[in-house]
Design a protein around this motif. Structure first.
Motif, PDB file in Angstrom:
ATOM      1  N   UNK A 269       0.821  -1.211   0.000  1.00 56.54           N
ATOM      2  CA  UNK A 269       0.000   0.000   0.000  1.00 56.54           C
ATOM      3  C   UNK A 269       0.854   1.260   0.000  1.00 56.54           C
ATOM      4  N   UNK A 270       2.166   1.094   0.131  1.00 53.84           N
ATOM      5  CA  UNK A 270       3.066   2.239   0.042  1.00 53.84           C
ATOM      6  C   UNK A 270       3.150   2.589  -1.438  1.00 53.84           C
ATOM      7  N   UNK A 271       2.816   3.791  -1.756  1.00 58.04           N
ATOM      8  CA  UNK A 271       2.664   4.175  -3.154  1.00 58.04           C
ATOM      9  C   UNK A 271       3.682   5.225  -3.544  1.00 58.04           C
TER      10      UNK A 271
ATOM     11  N   UNK B  72      -3.595  13.464   6.249  1.00 55.83           N
ATOM     12  CA  UNK B  72      -2.988  12.847   5.070  1.00 55.83           C
ATOM     13  C   UNK B  72      -2.209  11.640   5.583  1.00 55.83           C
ATOM     14  N   UNK B  73      -2.495  10.460   5.027  1.00 58.25           N
ATOM     15  CA  UNK B  73      -1.875   9.239   5.524  1.00 58.25           C
ATOM     16  C   UNK B  73      -0.417   9.130   5.086  1.00 58.25           C
ATOM     17  N   UNK B  74       0.447   8.940   6.061  1.00 64.28           N
ATOM     18  CA  UNK B  74       1.872   8.728   5.834  1.00 64.28           C
ATOM     19  C   UNK B  74       2.137   7.225   5.868  1.00 64.28           C
ATOM     20  N   UNK B  75       3.275   6.792   5.316  1.00 63.24           N
ATOM     21  CA  UNK B  75       3.592   5.360   5.374  1.00 63.24           C
ATOM     22  C   UNK B  75       3.601   4.813   6.801  1.00 63.24           C
ATOM     23  N   UNK B  76       4.066   5.617   7.753  1.00 63.94           N
ATOM     24  CA  UNK B  76       4.158   5.142   9.140  1.00 63.94           C
ATOM     25  C   UNK B  76       2.786   4.893   9.765  1.00 63.94           C
ATOM     26  N   UNK B  77       1.719   5.396   9.175  1.00 59.81           N
ATOM     27  CA  UNK B  77       0.373   5.175   9.703  1.00 59.81           C
ATOM     28  C   UNK B  77      -0.224   3.859   9.206  1.00 59.81           C
ATOM     29  N   UNK B  78       0.483   3.152   8.327  1.00 56.32           N
ATOM     30  CA  UNK B  78      -0.115   2.013   7.632  1.00 56.32           C
ATOM     31  C   UNK B  78       0.464   0.657   7.999  1.00 56.32           C
TER      32      UNK B  78
ATOM     33  N   UNK C 126      -6.092  -2.617  11.199  1.00 60.72           N
ATOM     34  CA  UNK C 126      -7.136  -3.411  10.543  1.00 60.72           C
ATOM     35  C   UNK C 126      -8.063  -2.526   9.723  1.00 60.72           C
ATOM     36  N   UNK C 127      -8.393  -1.358  10.273  1.00 60.77           N
ATOM     37  CA  UNK C 127      -9.240  -0.412   9.544  1.00 60.77           C
ATOM     38  C   UNK C 127      -8.575   0.003   8.225  1.00 60.77           C
ATOM     39  N   UNK C 128      -7.275   0.345   8.281  1.00 58.35           N
ATOM     40  CA  UNK C 128      -6.578   0.774   7.058  1.00 58.35           C
ATOM     41  C   UNK C 128      -6.495  -0.350   6.048  1.00 58.35           C
TER      42      UNK C 128
END
Length: 182
Positions: free
Chosen positions: A51-53, A80-86, A139-141
């Motif tokens: 999911x890292x784009x 804004x979603x950062x990679x560390x949030x995922x 899990x939500x992401x």
């Protein structure tokens, strides 16, 4: 001779990572169980890294502008979603100004709700003017295919029960562009 050719001819030895652990000869470890644990760790890493784009500035700007144009009637904030949030084990902080005003009494689970009404329970801790999501956020992401650069608008629906409606503006066209997810 050219040193660069010699250096490139021999592949470097891979470095070993991780800690050595002592093995107790009195405890028999199931190799199958160990493989499953390793597979689970790698699969969660792979699903998050997939999911890292690579997001262009233009794509990010479109998603941010679309989210800015969305003005809910209830109190809200944008993230804004950062990679560390995922990644599994990650935490996501909400903006302090929103947390201080609207989440100061939260301690424990809150509900994240999509526009279609589906809900997820997420642990939200408020401390020192900051609120963060932890258990349940990953899990939500994952279940909502959120990725780097997507913008989430968190709208407070019910303060007493702490229900946040989440509207997603996506960066990538292949994952639903930046339109609100339904």
């Amino acid at each position: 001779m050219n040193n660069q050719v010699i250096r490139g001819a021999m592949p470097p030895e891979p470095k070993k990572r991780g800690r050595k652990r002592k093995v107790d000869p009195n405890i028999q470890e199931s190799s199958a169980g160990h493989v499953d644990n390793v597979d689970m760790r790698f699969s969660s890493y792979e699903s998050a890294s997939a999911r890292k784009r690579t997001v262009t500035a233009e794509e990010r700007e479109r998603a941010v502008n679309a989210a800015k144009a969305f003005e809910p009637a209830n109190p809200f904030c944008r993230v804004v979603l950062r990679p560390s949030y995922l990644y599994r084990g990650c935490i996501m902080y909400l903006p302090s100004c929103f947390a201080e005003k609207h989440l100061s009494g939260v301690s424990g689970s809150i509900k994240l709700q999509l526009p279609d009404g589906r809900q997820w329970s997420v642990r939200c801790l408020y401390k020192g003017g900051k609120a963060k999501f932890s258990r349940g956020w990953y899990e939500f992401t994952l279940e909502n295919n959120l990725g780097e650069g997507d913008v989430c608008v968190f709208e407070l629906l019910r303060a007493g029960e702490f229900v946040l409606k989440v509207t997603v503006f996506r960066v990538m066209e292949s994952t639903g562009l930046m339109h609100r997810s339904h």
